[in-house]
Design a protein around this motif. Structure first.
Motif, PDB file in Angstrom:
ATOM      1  N   GLU A   1      58.008  55.652  30.356  1.00 35.40           N
ATOM      2  CA  GLU A   1      57.053  56.601  30.936  1.00 35.40           C
ATOM      3  C   GLU A   1      57.232  56.807  32.430  1.00 35.40           C
ATOM      4  OE1 GLU A   1      56.378  53.923  29.036  1.00 35.40           O
ATOM      5  OE2 GLU A   1      54.505  52.933  29.662  1.00 35.40           O
ATOM      6  N   ASP A   2      58.132  56.050  33.052  1.00 32.30           N
ATOM      7  CA  ASP A   2      58.469  56.291  34.459  1.00 32.30           C
ATOM      8  C   ASP A   2      59.515  57.394  34.608  1.00 32.30           C
ATOM      9  OD1 ASP A   2      58.342  52.746  34.941  1.00 32.30           O
ATOM     10  OD2 ASP A   2      56.817  54.212  35.560  1.00 32.30           O
ATOM     11  N   THR A   3      60.043  57.877  33.494  1.00 32.22           N
ATOM     12  CA  THR A   3      61.044  58.937  33.537  1.00 32.22           C
ATOM     13  C   THR A   3      60.466  60.192  34.169  1.00 32.22           C
ATOM     14  OG1 THR A   3      62.249  58.106  31.610  1.00 32.22           O
ATOM     15  CG2 THR A   3      62.493  60.442  32.130  1.00 32.22           C
ATOM     16  N   ALA A   4      61.143  60.687  35.210  1.00 35.90           N
ATOM     17  CA  ALA A   4      60.652  61.853  35.945  1.00 35.90           C
ATOM     18  C   ALA A   4      61.655  62.179  37.052  1.00 35.90           C
ATOM     19  CB  ALA A   4      59.282  61.583  36.564  1.00 35.90           C
TER      20      ALA A   4
ATOM     21  N   GLN B   1      66.589  62.431  39.856  1.00 38.38           N
ATOM     22  CA  GLN B   1      66.177  62.168  38.466  1.00 38.38           C
ATOM     23  C   GLN B   1      66.236  60.676  38.161  1.00 38.38           C
ATOM     24  OE1 GLN B   1      65.204  64.409  35.831  1.00 38.38           O
ATOM     25  NE2 GLN B   1      64.690  62.463  34.840  1.00 38.38           N
ATOM     26  N   VAL B   2      65.172  60.176  37.579  1.00 40.95           N
ATOM     27  CA  VAL B   2      65.131  58.807  37.064  1.00 40.95           C
ATOM     28  C   VAL B   2      64.856  58.892  35.571  1.00 40.95           C
ATOM     29  CG1 VAL B   2      63.858  56.628  37.063  1.00 40.95           C
ATOM     30  CG2 VAL B   2      64.370  57.777  39.228  1.00 40.95           C
ATOM     31  N   THR B   3      65.734  58.300  34.777  1.00 39.09           N
ATOM     32  CA  THR B   3      65.578  58.299  33.330  1.00 39.09           C
ATOM     33  C   THR B   3      65.613  56.861  32.846  1.00 39.09           C
ATOM     34  OG1 THR B   3      66.685  60.441  33.167  1.00 39.09           O
ATOM     35  CG2 THR B   3      66.459  59.154  31.142  1.00 39.09           C
ATOM     36  N   VAL B   4      64.561  56.469  32.140  1.00 38.82           N
ATOM     37  CA  VAL B   4      64.456  55.111  31.619  1.00 38.82           C
ATOM     38  C   VAL B   4      64.524  55.180  30.099  1.00 38.82           C
ATOM     39  CG1 VAL B   4      63.108  52.984  31.597  1.00 38.82           C
ATOM     40  CG2 VAL B   4      62.990  54.519  33.582  1.00 38.82           C
ATOM     41  N   SER B   5      65.524  54.548  29.545  1.00 44.34           N
ATOM     42  CA  SER B   5      65.692  54.564  28.097  1.00 44.34           C
ATOM     43  C   SER B   5      65.023  53.353  27.464  1.00 44.34           C
ATOM     44  CB  SER B   5      67.176  54.569  27.751  1.00 44.34           C
ATOM     45  OG  SER B   5      67.801  53.388  28.209  1.00 44.34           O
ATOM     46  N   SER B   6      64.548  53.568  26.251  1.00 43.60           N
ATOM     47  CA  SER B   6      63.832  52.475  25.556  1.00 43.60           C
ATOM     48  C   SER B   6      64.795  51.613  24.755  1.00 43.60           C
ATOM     49  CB  SER B   6      62.755  53.058  24.657  1.00 43.60           C
ATOM     50  OG  SER B   6      63.326  53.962  23.749  1.00 43.60           O
TER      51      SER B   6
ATOM     52  N   MET C   1      61.882  50.081  42.497  1.00 43.87           N
ATOM     53  CA  MET C   1      61.207  50.214  41.202  1.00 43.87           C
ATOM     54  C   MET C   1      61.726  49.131  40.268  1.00 43.87           C
ATOM     55  SD  MET C   1      61.247  54.363  40.778  1.00 43.87           S
ATOM     56  CE  MET C   1      63.019  54.426  40.475  1.00 43.87           C
ATOM     57  N   ASN C   2      60.840  48.234  39.871  1.00 45.01           N
ATOM     58  CA  ASN C   2      61.187  47.138  38.966  1.00 45.01           C
ATOM     59  C   ASN C   2      60.438  47.290  37.652  1.00 45.01           C
ATOM     60  OD1 ASN C   2      62.756  45.983  41.046  1.00 45.01           O
ATOM     61  ND2 ASN C   2      61.000  44.807  41.808  1.00 45.01           N
ATOM     62  N   THR C   3      60.916  46.580  36.663  1.00 42.35           N
ATOM     63  CA  THR C   3      60.281  46.581  35.336  1.00 42.35           C
ATOM     64  C   THR C   3      60.007  48.015  34.886  1.00 42.35           C
ATOM     65  OG1 THR C   3      59.145  44.576  36.121  1.00 42.35           O
ATOM     66  CG2 THR C   3      58.593  45.356  33.923  1.00 42.35           C
ATOM     67  N   LEU C   4      61.029  48.831  34.949  1.00 37.76           N
ATOM     68  CA  LEU C   4      60.858  50.250  34.622  1.00 37.76           C
ATOM     69  C   LEU C   4      60.527  50.441  33.158  1.00 37.76           C
ATOM     70  CD1 LEU C   4      63.678  51.622  36.875  1.00 37.76           C
ATOM     71  CD2 LEU C   4      61.316  52.444  36.908  1.00 37.76           C
TER      72      LEU C   4
ATOM     73  N   ASP D   1      47.888  53.443  40.282  1.00 42.67           N
ATOM     74  CA  ASP D   1      47.598  52.305  39.402  1.00 42.67           C
ATOM     75  C   ASP D   1      48.737  52.065  38.421  1.00 42.67           C
ATOM     76  OD1 ASP D   1      44.004  52.922  39.108  1.00 42.67           O
ATOM     77  OD2 ASP D   1      45.183  51.857  40.627  1.00 42.67           O
ATOM     78  N   SER D   2      49.388  53.130  37.987  1.00 41.57           N
ATOM     79  CA  SER D   2      50.427  53.013  36.963  1.00 41.57           C
ATOM     80  C   SER D   2      51.674  52.274  37.452  1.00 41.57           C
ATOM     81  CB  SER D   2      50.822  54.406  36.462  1.00 41.57           C
ATOM     82  OG  SER D   2      51.294  55.200  37.537  1.00 41.57           O
ATOM     83  N   VAL D   3      51.842  52.136  38.769  1.00 45.63           N
ATOM     84  CA  VAL D   3      53.044  51.482  39.289  1.00 45.63           C
ATOM     85  C   VAL D   3      52.733  50.225  40.095  1.00 45.63           C
ATOM     86  CG1 VAL D   3      54.186  53.729  39.385  1.00 45.63           C
ATOM     87  CG2 VAL D   3      53.199  52.759  41.477  1.00 45.63           C
ATOM     88  N   LYS D   4      51.465  49.932  40.294  1.00 47.27           N
ATOM     89  CA  LYS D   4      51.086  48.745  41.076  1.00 47.27           C
ATOM     90  C   LYS D   4      51.692  47.499  40.470  1.00 47.27           C
ATOM     91  CE  LYS D   4      46.762  49.977  43.216  1.00 47.27           C
ATOM     92  NZ  LYS D   4      45.306  49.981  43.125  1.00 47.27           N
ATOM     93  N   GLY D   5      52.260  46.659  41.338  1.00 47.87           N
ATOM     94  CA  GLY D   5      52.867  45.413  40.884  1.00 47.87           C
ATOM     95  C   GLY D   5      54.298  45.568  40.417  1.00 47.87           C
ATOM     96  N   ARG D   6      54.753  46.813  40.235  1.00 39.92           N
ATOM     97  CA  ARG D   6      56.136  47.051  39.792  1.00 39.92           C
ATOM     98  C   ARG D   6      56.960  47.775  40.857  1.00 39.92           C
ATOM     99  NH1 ARG D   6      57.115  50.380  35.672  1.00 39.92           N
ATOM    100  NH2 ARG D   6      55.280  51.681  36.013  1.00 39.92           N
ATOM    101  N   PHE D   7      56.335  48.669  41.593  1.00 41.28           N
ATOM    102  CA  PHE D   7      57.033  49.459  42.615  1.00 41.28           C
ATOM    103  C   PHE D   7      56.623  48.979  43.994  1.00 41.28           C
ATOM    104  CE2 PHE D   7      57.651  53.693  40.083  1.00 41.28           C
ATOM    105  CZ  PHE D   7      58.199  52.970  39.027  1.00 41.28           C
ATOM    106  N   THR D   8      57.563  49.062  44.936  1.00 47.96           N
ATOM    107  CA  THR D   8      57.292  48.717  46.325  1.00 47.96           C
ATOM    108  C   THR D   8      57.865  49.789  47.243  1.00 47.96           C
ATOM    109  OG1 THR D   8      57.401  46.346  45.819  1.00 47.96           O
ATOM    110  CG2 THR D   8      57.565  46.986  48.131  1.00 47.96           C
TER     111      THR D   8
END
Length: 124
Positions: free
Chosen positions: A89-92, A119-124, A83-86, A62-69
């Motif tokens: 909290e997607d950092t992992a 590693q995926v890191t998303v900065s704010s 992965m779009n609109t990262l 549910d946390s990635v529906k509509g953003r990830f394919t």
């Protein structure tokens, strides 16, 4: 033995996009349902998405529906996670996994083979 290799991770700003790839040598991934999972520091590994051997069905957390394919290219022996609109909290660390079915591929306990992670890191 199936050896999976993930690539495509990196550092991106919130709202950005990344595409992860998972490839295998020697063994055709078309035999397997393929899943993506992720694990953040101090947290359990969690399901992200899964795709059947022929390209369907697909299922998402549910946390990635509509953003990830999730998609796959069997002739190229590759599975993708767009992965779009990262979000931060997607950092992992993101892992791909091979499983005998879509149901098995949606749970880490029932996946047969794993990659080393990217590693995926998303900065704010």
């Amino acid at each position: 033995q199936v050896q999976l290799v993930e690539s495509g991770g990196g550092l991106v700003q919130a709202g950005g996009s990344l595409r992860l790839s998972c490839t295998a040598s020697a063994v055709p991934l078309s035999r397997y349902a393929m899943g993506w999972f992720r694990q953040a520091p101090g947290k359990e590994r969690e399901f992200v998405a899964v795709i059947g051997w022929s390209g369907g069905p697909k299922s998402y957390a549910d946390s990635v529906k509509g953003r990830f394919t999730i998609s796959r290219d069997n002739p190229k022996n590759t599975v993708y996670l767009q992965m779009n609109t990262l979000k931060p909290e997607d950092t992992a660390v993101y892992y791909c996994a091979a499983a005998p079915s879509v149901d098995a591929g949606s749970r880490p306990q029932t996946c047969d083979y794993w990659g080393q992670g990217t590693q995926v890191t998303v900065s704010s």
